[in-house]
Design a protein around this motif. Structure first.
Motif, PDB file in Angstrom:
ATOM      1  N   ILE A 126       0.822  -1.199   0.000  1.00 52.98           N
ATOM      2  CA  ILE A 126       0.000   0.000   0.000  1.00 52.98           C
ATOM      3  C   ILE A 126       0.862   1.256   0.000  1.00 52.98           C
ATOM      4  CG2 ILE A 126      -0.239  -0.059   2.512  1.00 52.98           C
ATOM      5  CD1 ILE A 126      -2.743   1.308  -0.121  1.00 52.98           C
ATOM      6  N   TYR A 127       2.003   1.220   0.679  1.00 53.13           N
ATOM      7  CA  TYR A 127       2.902   2.374   0.682  1.00 53.13           C
ATOM      8  C   TYR A 127       3.500   2.586  -0.712  1.00 53.13           C
ATOM      9  CZ  TYR A 127       2.721   2.298   5.798  1.00 53.13           C
ATOM     10  OH  TYR A 127       2.293   2.328   7.097  1.00 53.13           O
ATOM     11  N   ARG A 128       3.849   1.487  -1.382  1.00 57.23           N
ATOM     12  CA  ARG A 128       4.396   1.602  -2.736  1.00 57.23           C
ATOM     13  C   ARG A 128       3.345   2.171  -3.685  1.00 57.23           C
ATOM     14  NH1 ARG A 128       5.998  -3.780  -1.666  1.00 57.23           N
ATOM     15  NH2 ARG A 128       4.794  -4.556  -3.440  1.00 57.23           N
ATOM     16  N   GLN A 129       2.101   1.763  -3.503  1.00 55.32           N
ATOM     17  CA  GLN A 129       1.022   2.262  -4.361  1.00 55.32           C
ATOM     18  C   GLN A 129       0.764   3.740  -4.130  1.00 55.32           C
ATOM     19  OE1 GLN A 129      -1.912  -0.573  -3.057  1.00 55.32           O
ATOM     20  NE2 GLN A 129      -1.573  -1.945  -4.800  1.00 55.32           N
ATOM     21  N   VAL A 130       0.767   4.152  -2.871  1.00 54.83           N
ATOM     22  CA  VAL A 130       0.572   5.572  -2.561  1.00 54.83           C
ATOM     23  C   VAL A 130       1.722   6.400  -3.127  1.00 54.83           C
ATOM     24  CG1 VAL A 130       0.491   7.277  -0.688  1.00 54.83           C
ATOM     25  CG2 VAL A 130      -0.821   5.149  -0.507  1.00 54.83           C
ATOM     26  N   ALA A 131       2.940   5.886  -3.017  1.00 56.91           N
ATOM     27  CA  ALA A 131       4.099   6.607  -3.556  1.00 56.91           C
ATOM     28  C   ALA A 131       3.976   6.767  -5.065  1.00 56.91           C
ATOM     29  CB  ALA A 131       5.387   5.866  -3.195  1.00 56.91           C
ATOM     30  N   GLU A 153      -6.633   5.491 -14.496  1.00 57.10           N
ATOM     31  CA  GLU A 153      -7.670   4.471 -14.647  1.00 57.10           C
ATOM     32  C   GLU A 153      -7.175   3.136 -14.105  1.00 57.10           C
ATOM     33  OE1 GLU A 153      -8.510   4.641 -18.788  1.00 57.10           O
ATOM     34  OE2 GLU A 153     -10.062   6.203 -18.574  1.00 57.10           O
ATOM     35  N   GLY A 154      -5.884   2.857 -14.293  1.00 59.17           N
ATOM     36  CA  GLY A 154      -5.318   1.625 -13.748  1.00 59.17           C
ATOM     37  C   GLY A 154      -5.352   1.619 -12.230  1.00 59.17           C
ATOM     38  N   ILE A 155      -5.020   2.758 -11.621  1.00 59.77           N
ATOM     39  CA  ILE A 155      -5.059   2.868 -10.161  1.00 59.77           C
ATOM     40  C   ILE A 155      -6.493   2.720  -9.660  1.00 59.77           C
ATOM     41  CG2 ILE A 155      -4.725   4.452  -8.224  1.00 59.77           C
ATOM     42  CD1 ILE A 155      -2.289   5.569  -9.743  1.00 59.77           C
ATOM     43  N   ALA A 156      -7.433   3.368 -10.338  1.00 59.87           N
ATOM     44  CA  ALA A 156      -8.831   3.309  -9.925  1.00 59.87           C
ATOM     45  C   ALA A 156      -9.374   1.883  -9.960  1.00 59.87           C
ATOM     46  CB  ALA A 156      -9.676   4.208 -10.822  1.00 59.87           C
ATOM     47  N   GLN A 157      -8.856   1.066 -10.858  1.00 55.71           N
ATOM     48  CA  GLN A 157      -9.364  -0.296 -11.020  1.00 55.71           C
ATOM     49  C   GLN A 157      -8.645  -1.318 -10.143  1.00 55.71           C
ATOM     50  OE1 GLN A 157      -9.107  -1.132 -15.217  1.00 55.71           O
ATOM     51  NE2 GLN A 157     -10.493   0.534 -15.786  1.00 55.71           N
ATOM     52  N   VAL A 159      -6.391  -0.481  -7.218  1.00 58.51           N
ATOM     53  CA  VAL A 159      -5.980  -0.094  -5.862  1.00 58.51           C
ATOM     54  C   VAL A 159      -7.203   0.442  -5.110  1.00 58.51           C
ATOM     55  CG1 VAL A 159      -4.353   1.215  -4.462  1.00 58.51           C
ATOM     56  CG2 VAL A 159      -3.730   0.543  -6.797  1.00 58.51           C
ATOM     57  N   PRO A 160      -7.902  -0.408  -4.380  1.00 55.49           N
ATOM     58  CA  PRO A 160      -9.131   0.025  -3.701  1.00 55.49           C
ATOM     59  C   PRO A 160      -8.949   1.248  -2.810  1.00 55.49           C
ATOM     60  CG  PRO A 160      -8.941  -2.363  -3.639  1.00 55.49           C
ATOM     61  CD  PRO A 160      -7.650  -1.848  -4.189  1.00 55.49           C
ATOM     62  N   ALA A 161      -7.824   1.324  -2.111  1.00 56.25           N
ATOM     63  CA  ALA A 161      -7.616   2.435  -1.176  1.00 56.25           C
ATOM     64  C   ALA A 161      -7.479   3.775  -1.885  1.00 56.25           C
ATOM     65  CB  ALA A 161      -6.369   2.170  -0.326  1.00 56.25           C
TER      66      ALA A 161
END
Length: 223
Positions: A126-131, A153-157, A159-161
């Motif tokens: 989750i930290y890597r995704q937020v970064a 759009e990739g993040i929206a699909q 990464v739920p957070a």
């Protein structure tokens, strides 16, 4: 009961006691060791919890002190000077520092810190995704609109957070592209989402009104 039976029972009981004492003498240390291990293990766990809590409190105090510096560069330097052994804590410090660098106009420095977090396999996902998301926002116009839209759009699909935050950014892209109706529709979906935060609800409502749309009372209150 005859005297013979009574005598036999007494002898049997004596033998049992002798055997019990012999076993305790021979194996009693095992029970003592077990008790020591149980008590010692519980004490160690409590000590470890106390150490972890103390370390977390110290880290929080150091972060607060760093953020009290007068300018963004000083805050970033202070944050980067904080020592943390835990990869997650290191990631938090790096992301906080990147925000300060971005505020100071050092986009390259901010991106370097964020990319370091995003590519670190020791850091929770989750930290890597937020970064990665923060990196995308900082890059901004340096990327093509199509590239930004694809990545958002990739993040929206996936990464739920970060799903709703990515949708908000997509709505901003719609606005920049002159697609007002599409932006309002996307913002309305954000307001209708059960997981929308109060801050995001307020921003989405303000955007809808600014674009000439209507916000339903239920959407404004979240009911």
């Amino acid at each position: 009961m005859s005297d013979t039976d009574s005598f036999i029972e007494e002898v049997t009981e004596e033998v049992r006691r002798d055997r019990l004492f012999a076993m305790m003498k021979k194996y009693g240390w095992i029970a003592v060791l077990a008790v020591v291990l149980i008590v010692g293990g519980a004490a160690y766990n409590e000590w470890r919890k106390a150490q972890t809590a103390a370390a977390a409190q110290q880290l929080g105090d150091e972060i607060v002190a760093a953020l009290e510096a007068e300018d963004a560069n000083a805050r970033s330097a202070a944050l980067q000077g904080i020592q943390a052994d835990d990869p997650a804590a290191q990631a938090v410090l790096a992301m906080l520092s990147s925000s300060e660098l971005a505020e100071a106009g050092d986009g390259a420095g901010a991106l370097a810190l964020l990319d370091g977090v995003a590519s670190n396999g020791d850091v929770p996902q989750i930290y890597r995704q937020v970064a990665s998301f923060k990196s995308l926002l900082i890059e901004g116009d340096a990327l093509s609109v199509a590239d930004r839209r694809t990545r958002l759009e990739g993040i929206a699909q996936t990464v739920p957070a970060l799903r709703l935050a990515a949708q908000e950014q997509l709505a901003l892209l719609d606005i920049d592209a002159g697609q007002t109706d599409a932006a309002i529709e996307r913002l309305q979906r954000i307001l209708a989402d059960a997981e929308v935060t109060q801050d995001l609800r307020r921003r989405a409502s303000q955007l809808i009104v600014a674009l000439g749309g209507q916000v339903q009372p239920a959407q404004q209150s979240g009911n």
